[in-house]
Design a protein around this motif. Structure first.
Motif: not given
Lengths: 321, 598
Positions: B97-103, B139-147, B155-156, B162-169
């Motif tokens: 659901d695009y809420t967690t991105w793992t790099c 502005s590259y961090f919508p919806s209050d992400p945590t890391f 890096f998580i 849902p967000t595509f922010a990490p892939s914009m990049p």
């Protein structure tokens, strides 16, 4: 003694003038449209909240009089503030560029006044001669010529066609020692030449007129009647008296050295005070603008003071009056 | 009397010459003493000096050049099309659901001071930006992400929606925690004022010196994790005179130029060993209409601008091709949509036959039919609703290349359709005033967005009135299209939505996209090879989006140390001796120098 009171009153006048200039500069630039932080909105994506925040951090949202008070206090303690753009202390910014301006404009003023006065003396003394006609017309042409255009022309010829000099800048980055000096001279030559040629005409014209006037004075006729040789008439009687107006001009010109020569600095990419001022005005960098105008005004005021004092020394008639 | 003059003059001159020598001596210590023998050095001429060396205060072009060379990002913009490519992270995966991105982060990375670079630094940087609300990056961090950083190479990014922010990049440079931690929580001014010369970064080149107004230099980072560049150093020289800069390129004093005005194209194009690069445009020249309603505004812009017919007629009266040729000397393309061409994946290119096109006759007809007639025959139409003549005040930015010149042409075009326009050239400081107070009918300025179109579309939404909106255009349908693309996770679907939004904006004419001007670079073809365009062969050659060019540039032939113009030292020595000789001779004669030879 009378002259000490004279000196004191002149100094007091200078201080008052300086304070007036400080105040005027402070309010003048804040009256201009726009604000320095607001400018960042489009290029740095500042929202109105960001703008307000940075304005607050930089003390720009205080009442005007309070900002003025802070400013006066800082100036009194030698703190000229920091650039709003870069955070670099204004003293450092000005300090790193002031010598480059002094070098170029100061040296140019020395050379222009030296040669200009000499040309004027010879032209005025031998009025109507071929030297006089040539130098008079040349002086007028140089005086009227836009410096920027002259600079571009010299750049094209000496750098573009002949490759004798680099196309601008202050110095190459990595030279040291003697190589640095040579490199500096290479970069300095063309802007210095342009500046000297631009200023020389004025001095020559003033000196020449003054010479012509003085030659017709009674004391010159007397000297000649006494049988003084022409060479000594010129050297001991005419020139010292004719020189006074030129002297004032020269001293005042040195006062303007710190204003920089922005056109020449732009043509040759010479990183002096003129360009610093222009960029600061464009970005409404108040501390830098205030700092530069303070220094420039102080220089003019001091030069005026010096002119007043040394004039009295040079010409005893003035002091007695 | 004469001796007095001589005393004063001698004293003055003595002092001034002493000052001159002191100048030269003191100025010398200001420049770095770095030996360059044998080093491969690239010399670049620029028209814009650095505004700052601080990555949290980056503003103009040169700032980004340095930041992009000094720092890495989580993912970089690829050179082919500016989409996300590996950099510190070799890749990022998302959950369903695009809420967690793992790099996955590369192992064994180091900062330029030798300290290890881990996922912790990435998490620190992002938290720093969010907590301190850094304007350029937040502005590259919508919806209050945590890391989260379970280990140094993972890096998580966890988002509430849902967000595509990490892939914009995200265009956020990763900074070392051990350098910046002391500034966390400080006010914005303090953060921005931190000097970073020399800097500590992970990129291939680090800023080692900056002489404001003059030059800035980057030296190779010995700890850089990627392939070793052939370059040892890059010197940027500031030129305030573009003709002189071109001359320096032709002389061989510099190897490349970053930024040139269009009127000088011809002096570069036909020179031997010099090539011109017209960079595909990442900004556009904008004629924006004002609809009024800015908070606190006391100005009522021309009411007729609320009529779509009038706005369309204005667009059709403007000859965009003429602007491209006359203002930009052909180094531009005609404009249509608001997403810049450099974002090739997102940009909608409306085919010529579907555009309104340049047609003043039709424009005049449209205005006649709509009732905007010139009732008193003074050449200016009147508004049938108010009876007022159609007159416009149009500020134009003198700090935007071509804006003022295009403005002058536009005044003429508007006259042809019976609208009187007053062009008001203004610096950006004054433009800002106009913008904020809504005190204009239309203005000519610019927009440049990001590689990702989200920001560019955002500034046209209704609630940006009083913030980033040009003229407070409020259209709920456009707002809806913006929201849809903003929350669409599937890339292909999103592309369709973004193009729909552009088409709709084009049809509604809240402004006219006049032109997409090229940025101009020039370089010597006989010094270095391996220039990498971003994006694509028509892109920037000098690092702007990524530093690929620095990694691939190689000198042609033997080490290039740059040609220099200048009189050799011995000539100066001879000249000095000659002058001293003349002075001595003249003094002996007891007379002043005769200036005949001068």
């Amino acid at each position: 003694m009378g002259s000490r009171r004279y000196l004191l009153s002149k100094c007091l006048q200078a201080v008052v003038t300086l304070w007036f200039v400080l105040t005027f500069n402070f309010f003048l630039f804040r009256v201009l449209p726009g604000d320095p932080v607001g400018l960042l909105a489009r290029s740095e994506h500042f929202t109105p909240e960001d703008v307000a925040r940075l304005q607050h951090d930089q003390g720009l949202d205080l009442p005007m009089l309070e900002q003025y008070g802070v400013y006066l206090k800082n100036v009194a303690t030698g703190d000229l503030g920091e650039s709003l753009r870069t955070g670099i202390p204004v003293r450092e910014l000005i300090g790193s560029r002031i010598w480059k301006t002094v070098l170029l404009v100061g040296l140019g003023t020395i050379l222009a006044s030296w040669f200009g006065v000499l040309i004027g003396i010879r032209g005025g003394w031998r009025r109507g001669s071929r030297f006089d006609t040539t130098s008079q017309y040349s002086s007028l042409v140089l005086y009227a010529m836009p410096e920027g255009w002259l600079g571009m022309l010299l750049l094209l010829v000496f750098s573009g066609w002949l490759h004798w000099f680099p196309a601008g800048g202050y110095a190459s980055v990595d030279e040291t020692g003697v190589a640095y000096l040579v490199d500096l001279l290479d970069h300095l030559f063309l802007p210095l030449l342009t500046l000297t040629l631009g200023y020389i005409g004025g001095y020559a014209i003033v000196m020449r007129s003054s010479m012509i006037e003085t030659i017709n004075e009674d004391f010159v006729h007397t000297a000649r009647a006494k049988g003084v040789p022409e060479r000594l008439v010129r050297r001991k009687h005419v020139v010292p008296n004719a020189f006074l107006p030129s002297f004032t001009l020269i001293i005042l010109s040195f006062g303007f050295v710190l204003g920089g020569a922005i056109v020449i600095e732009t043509v040759y990419s010479w990183p002096g005070l003129g360009l610093l001022t222009y960029n600061a005005i464009n970005t409404l960098d108040y501390p830098v603008i205030q700092g530069v105008f303070l220094i420039a005004s102080a220089a003019v005021i001091v030069a005026n003071l010096l002119a007043d004092i040394t004039y009295g020394y040079l010409d005893p008639r003035i002091k007695q009056a | 009397m004469r001796s007095r003059i001589r005393n004063v003059l001698t004293a003055t001159l003595g002092l001034l010459f002493a000052a001159t020598i002191a100048t030269a001596a003191s100025a010398q210590t200001a420049t770095p003493a770095v030996s360059s023998d044998g080093d491969v050095v690239l010399r670049v001429g620029v028209i814009a000096d650095l505004d700052t060396d601080n990555v949290f205060a980056v503003s103009a072009g040169s700032d980004y050049t340095v930041a992009t060379s000094e720092y890495d990002m989580l993912l970089k913009f690829s050179s082919t099309d500016l989409t996300a490519a590996p950099e510190l992270a070799t890749g990022c995966d998302h959950n369903d659901d695009y809420t967690t991105w793992t790099c996955q982060i590369r192992p064994g990375l180091k900062w330029s001071d030798g300290q290890p670079l881990t996922s912790e630094d990435i998490a620190f940087t992002y938290r720093f930006v969010i907590d301190n609300k850094i304007p350029q990056y937040k502005s590259y961090f919508p919806s209050d992400p945590t890391f989260e950083t379970p280990n140094p190479t993972t890096f998580i990014w966890k988002a509430k929606e849902p967000t595509f922010a990490p892939s914009m990049p995200p265009w956020v440079y990763i900074v070392p925690e051990h350098i910046w931690a002391p500034y966390d929580g400080k006010d914005l001014k303090t953060i921005r004022d931190v000097s970073q010369t020399p800097g500590v970064g992970s990129g291939p080149f680090i800023l080692s010196s900056w002489t404001p107004g003059q030059s800035f230099v980057m030296d190779r980072n010995p700890y850089y994790w990627g392939p070793t560049p052939a370059l040892d150093r890059i010197e940027y020289r500031v030129y305030t005179n573009q003709e002189a800069m071109i001359q320096a390129l032709k002389n061989g004093e510099i190897d490349a130029i970053d930024g040139l005005q269009p009127s000088l194209i011809n002096s570069v194009q036909n020179s031997p060993n010099v090539a011109l690069q017209k960079v595909v445009s990442d900004w556009w020249l904008n004629l924006a209409f004002n609809f009024g309603g800015q908070p606190g505004s006391t100005y009522t812009p021309l009411p007729a601008l609320h009529d779509l017919v009038v706005r369309k007629a204005i667009e059709m009266s403007i000859d965009k091709e003429a602007i491209v040729q006359k203002v930009y000397q052909g180094a531009a393309t005609t404009g249509d949509t608001i997403v810049r061409p450099a974002s090739a994946y997102w940009h909608l290119d409306i085919p010529a036959d579907k555009e309104f096109g340049y047609n003043p006759t039709t424009a005049n007809q449209m205005l006649d039919d709509a009732g905007y007639l010139d009732t008193n025959n003074d050449g200016i139409r009147e508004d049938p609703n108010t009876g007022q003549p159609l007159e416009m005040r149009i500020p134009a930015s003198t700090d935007t290349t071509g804006a003022e010149e295009a403005g002058e042409l536009i005044v003429g075009y508007l006259k042809q359709i019976g609208i009187k326009a007053d062009l008001l050239p203004a610096t950006d400081a004054k433009m800002n005033d106009y913008w904020g107070s809504g005190n204009f009918d239309a203005y000519i300025w610019y927009w440049s967005g990001d590689p990702d179109p989200n920001y560019q579309l955002f500034v046209f939404t209704s609630d940006q009135c009083g913030a980033w909106s040009d003229g407070c255009w409020k259209d709920s349908h456009f707002d809806k299209l913006y929201e849809e693309q903003h929350t669409e996770m599937d890339q292909t679907t999103r592309q369709t939505l973004v193009k729909q939004a552009q088409q709709y904006e084009y049809d509604q004419v809240p402004g006219v996209v006049l032109a997409y001007p090229n940025w101009l670079e020039a370089y010597r073809t006989d010094r270095f090879t391996g220039w990498v365009g971003q994006p694509g062969p028509d892109g920037y050659l000098l690092p702007t989006y990524n530093y690929d060019t620095w990694l691939s540039l190689k000198p042609i032939g033997e080490t290039s140390s740059g040609g220099s113009s200048g009189i050799p030292g011995w000539v100066w020595l001879v000249a000095a001796l000659v002058i001293v000789g003349i002075v001595v001779v003249v003094m002996r004669r007891g007379r002043k120098i005769e200036p005949d030879e001068a």
